[in-house]
Design an enzyme around this catalytic site. Structure first.
Site, mmCIF file in Angstrom:
data_model
loop_
_atom_site.group_PDB
_atom_site.id
_atom_site.type_symbol
_atom_site.label_atom_id
_atom_site.label_comp_id
_atom_site.label_asym_id
_atom_site.label_seq_id
_atom_site.Cartn_x
_atom_site.Cartn_y
_atom_site.Cartn_z
ATOM 1 N N ASP A 119 0.836 -1.202 0.000
ATOM 2 C CA ASP A 119 0.000 0.000 0.000
ATOM 3 C C ASP A 119 0.870 1.251 0.000
ATOM 4 O O ASP A 119 1.458 1.598 1.022
ATOM 5 C CB ASP A 119 -0.904 -0.041 1.246
ATOM 6 C CG ASP A 119 -1.725 1.236 1.406
ATOM 7 O OD1 ASP A 119 -1.681 2.079 0.485
ATOM 8 O OD2 ASP A 119 -2.394 1.383 2.439
ATOM 9 N N GLU B 189 31.055 9.902 2.808
ATOM 10 C CA GLU B 189 31.719 9.668 4.090
ATOM 11 C C GLU B 189 30.789 10.120 5.224
ATOM 12 O O GLU B 189 30.935 11.222 5.754
ATOM 13 C CB GLU B 189 33.008 10.494 4.188
ATOM 14 C CG GLU B 189 33.989 10.282 3.056
ATOM 15 C CD GLU B 189 35.206 11.204 3.175
ATOM 16 O OE1 GLU B 189 36.320 10.708 2.986
ATOM 17 O OE2 GLU B 189 35.029 12.416 3.464
ATOM 18 N N GLU C 24 29.333 10.657 8.810
ATOM 19 C CA GLU C 24 29.731 10.621 10.221
ATOM 20 C C GLU C 24 28.486 10.336 11.048
ATOM 21 O O GLU C 24 27.361 10.594 10.609
ATOM 22 C CB GLU C 24 30.353 11.964 10.620
ATOM 23 C CG GLU C 24 31.654 12.250 9.876
ATOM 24 C CD GLU C 24 32.141 13.683 10.000
ATOM 25 O OE1 GLU C 24 33.354 13.882 9.893
ATOM 26 O OE2 GLU C 24 31.317 14.600 10.181
ATOM 27 N N GLU D 134 35.792 10.310 15.444
ATOM 28 C CA GLU D 134 35.812 11.627 14.803
ATOM 29 C C GLU D 134 36.049 12.730 15.842
ATOM 30 O O GLU D 134 36.195 12.462 17.022
ATOM 31 C CB GLU D 134 34.512 11.865 14.022
ATOM 32 C CG GLU D 134 34.649 11.678 12.509
ATOM 33 C CD GLU D 134 35.644 12.606 11.840
ATOM 34 O OE1 GLU D 134 36.030 13.621 12.435
ATOM 35 O OE2 GLU D 134 36.053 12.311 10.697
ATOM 36 N N GLU E 210 33.413 7.652 12.221
ATOM 37 C CA GLU E 210 33.277 7.561 10.769
ATOM 38 C C GLU E 210 33.776 6.200 10.306
ATOM 39 O O GLU E 210 34.777 5.695 10.818
ATOM 40 C CB GLU E 210 34.081 8.668 10.089
ATOM 41 C CG GLU E 210 33.869 8.709 8.585
ATOM 42 C CD GLU E 210 34.638 9.834 7.907
ATOM 43 O OE1 GLU E 210 35.349 9.544 6.926
ATOM 44 O OE2 GLU E 210 34.534 10.991 8.359
ATOM 45 N N HIS F 138 30.651 14.163 3.529
ATOM 46 C CA HIS F 138 31.352 14.607 2.320
ATOM 47 C C HIS F 138 31.111 13.560 1.243
ATOM 48 O O HIS F 138 31.141 12.364 1.528
ATOM 49 C CB HIS F 138 32.850 14.732 2.594
ATOM 50 C CG HIS F 138 33.164 15.633 3.751
ATOM 51 N ND1 HIS F 138 34.298 15.499 4.527
ATOM 52 C CD2 HIS F 138 32.467 16.678 4.267
ATOM 53 C CE1 HIS F 138 34.297 16.440 5.468
ATOM 54 N NE2 HIS F 138 33.199 17.164 5.338
ATOM 55 N N ARG G 282 39.457 23.276 3.719
ATOM 56 C CA ARG G 282 38.378 22.419 4.185
ATOM 57 C C ARG G 282 37.082 23.174 4.474
ATOM 58 O O ARG G 282 36.072 22.576 4.804
ATOM 59 C CB ARG G 282 38.839 21.616 5.411
ATOM 60 C CG ARG G 282 39.813 20.531 5.024
ATOM 61 C CD ARG G 282 40.427 19.806 6.177
ATOM 62 N NE ARG G 282 41.444 18.868 5.684
ATOM 63 C CZ ARG G 282 41.204 17.635 5.300
ATOM 64 N NH1 ARG G 282 39.982 17.151 5.326
ATOM 65 N NH2 ARG G 282 42.170 16.860 4.873
ATOM 66 N N GLU H 234 35.239 16.489 -4.084
ATOM 67 C CA GLU H 234 34.567 16.148 -2.827
ATOM 68 C C GLU H 234 33.635 17.302 -2.471
ATOM 69 O O GLU H 234 34.087 18.416 -2.210
ATOM 70 C CB GLU H 234 35.640 15.964 -1.752
ATOM 71 C CG GLU H 234 35.118 15.736 -0.360
ATOM 72 C CD GLU H 234 36.213 15.868 0.706
ATOM 73 O OE1 GLU H 234 35.972 15.468 1.840
ATOM 74 O OE2 GLU H 234 37.311 16.389 0.390
ATOM 75 N N ARG I 101 31.348 18.986 0.123
ATOM 76 C CA ARG I 101 31.462 18.859 1.571
ATOM 77 C C ARG I 101 30.238 19.326 2.366
ATOM 78 O O ARG I 101 30.193 19.154 3.577
ATOM 79 C CB ARG I 101 32.692 19.627 2.053
ATOM 80 C CG ARG I 101 33.991 19.007 1.566
ATOM 81 C CD ARG I 101 35.193 19.834 1.943
ATOM 82 N NE ARG I 101 35.436 19.921 3.369
ATOM 83 C CZ ARG I 101 36.137 19.034 4.076
ATOM 84 N NH1 ARG I 101 36.658 17.971 3.485
ATOM 85 N NH2 ARG I 101 36.320 19.201 5.374
#
Length: 471
Positions: free
Chosen positions: A53, A132, A134, A215, A223, A272, A342, A360, A362
């Site tokens: 359903d 990745e 966390e 982490e 992670e 990321h 970063r 990547e 982020r």
């Protein structure tokens, strides 16, 4: 080699399977399931599917057209490591019985359409994704929200705030300070065995793991790094990873969450996402431009940055997501790219092998629906390639140290879910290209998410008592 339906039937016999569990993912990204006793599971289930359903799934069909089919993907077959009886899990697509096509709002179907669209453009044949995620592991969590007020309390023996607690058997005192969880050895890291168990359970289910560690956030942030794979397959793995993390934590008497910002004042959990597009076995992101990137890769980044605010509605899909995306911290809120920085939304990881060249992204977090997130990022990147959207110059200086005049020029991601939903509503052409996302699906998604925005807006927060009670 991909598993066939016949292989699965053979596996059912060999493993003496008692139940087959059919799994699919709803709009919010939550995995749902229904179990079929093995005697009721014949080969024809792969052809004719299993009725369920669809009207009871949030954001899906109205009751007047509720019948839907689950079509199992034989290549997704894996044994469930957490059940008492032998259970085989299969990931499914939700299909419209009327025309046998994937349901318009089924996230896995959307992801498959994104893969097909990539091929149809002739730009590439495979998109690889490597998320990745966390997550936090706590000892317990309690909360309550009602008319008399509200509270939330997190218990974690690892947490810096637990130094004054009396524990049965004593308080051992070894714990990381705030933002100091990356990555001291046990006994400060109390979760080594739990992560080992998670990785072994993931490997058993066919998800290849490459690394695991504690982490930055002191109270149980972790992670597990898993290998990249093609878009749909990798989103399937993401759902297996969440299921595994929750259940292993549970079996140790603990509780795991992928919520981006459960703790105020320590790092939040991001996801990321590494990505690259390939054609005929060649990585199209490899070139001799900035950081070894091709023009294709730079235009892909241009598309991600151009559509980032609309992407936020999908990659950062909760009101809590924006508690992580706050300027001035390590959050990747700056819509820029860099091989070193970063805090940039797009980072180019340093690699020795040009085949591994990738971008990547982020800003996503692990509450996102992986099928929709990977599909949406691919569509944004391809829009950049098709329209040659150059992302401008890279920013290699620390983005937080830029003089205000320069900092002003760097656009930021959205600061709230309602802002992101507004951008998604206005900037949706890149998603509906080639019929990958439909307007109907996006309207339903926005409506579903606006319910969360409204509930959050209407709920008085304890911090408001702190700020306004005596005014």
């Amino acid at each position: 080699m991909a598993m066939t339906a016949a292989d699965v039937m053979k596996m059912i016999k060999e493993k003496e399977v008692k139940f087959v569990d059919l799994r699919f993912t709803d709009t919010r990204g939550k995995e749902q399931h229904v179990s079929v006793p093995v005697k009721a599971f014949e080969l024809d289930k792969f052809e004719s599917g299993h009725f369920f359903d669809g009207s009871s799934i949030a954001g899906w069909k109205g009751i007047e057209a509720s019948d839907m089919l689950l079509m199992p993907d034989p290549d997704s077959a894996r044994m469930d490591p957490f059940t008492d009886e032998p259970v085989l899990n299969l990931t499914c697509d939700a299909v419209e019985p009327s025309d046998g096509k994937g349901y318009d709002r089924d996230p896995r179907t959307v992801a498959k359409r994104a893969e097909a669209y990539l091929k149809s453009t002739g730009l590439g044949d495979t998109a690889y994704f490597g998320p990745e995620p966390e997550f936090f592991v706590f000892d317990s969590v309690t909360w309550n929200v009602d008319m008399s007020g509200c509270f939330v309390k997190i218990k974690s023996e690892e947490a810096p705030w637990s130094s004054g607690e009396e524990y049965e058997g004593g308080n051992m005192g070894h714990r990381a300070p705030v933002k100091g969880g990356y990555f001291p050895v046990p006994p400060a890291d109390t979760l080594q065995d739990i992560r080992n168990a998670m990785v072994l359970a993931l490997e058993q289910q066919g998800v290849e793991c490459e690394v695991h560690h504690h982490e930055v956030a002191a109270a149980g942030q972790n992670e597990i790094g898993t290998k990249f794979n093609s878009l749909v397959k990798r989103a399937d793995w993401m759902q297996i990873l969440k299921y595994t993390v929750w259940n292993v934590a549970h079996s140790y008497g603990k509780t795991a969450t992928f919520m981006p910002k459960p703790i105020v004042g320590d790092n939040g959990s991001g996801m990321h996402v590494h990505q690259s597009v390939w054609k005929g076995g060649q990585n199209l992101f490899t070139g001799n431009g900035y950081a070894g990137l091709s023009d294709f890769a730079l235009f892909y980044i241009g598309g991600i940055i151009k559509h980032a605010k609309a992407l936020n509605a999908i990659t950062n899909p909760g009101t809590n997501s924006y508690k992580r995306l706050v300027p001035g911290f390590e959050a990747p809120i700056n819509l820029a790219y860099s091989s070193r920085n970063r805090s940039a939304a797009c980072r180019i990881p340093l690699v020795t092998n040009p085949k591994a060249r990738r971008v990547e992204v982020r800003f996503p977090d692990p509450t996102t629906n992986p099928y929709l997130a990977f599909a949406a990022m691919l569509m944004a990147g391809l829009d950049g390639v098709q329209n040659k959207i150059h992302p401008g110059d890279p920013i290699d200086k620390n983005l937080y140290d830029l003089p205000p005049s320069q900092a002003k020029k760097v656009p930021n991601v959205c600061s709230s879910l309602d802002m992101a939903l507004e951008h998604l509503d206005k900037d949706r052409g890149f998603l509906t290209a080639g019929g990958v996302f439909s307007d109907d699906m996006l309207d339903a998604y926005i409506a579903l998410k606006m319910e969360e925005v409204t509930r959050f807006r209407m709920t008085t927060h304890p911090v408001e008592f702190d700020m306004y009670y005596s005014l």
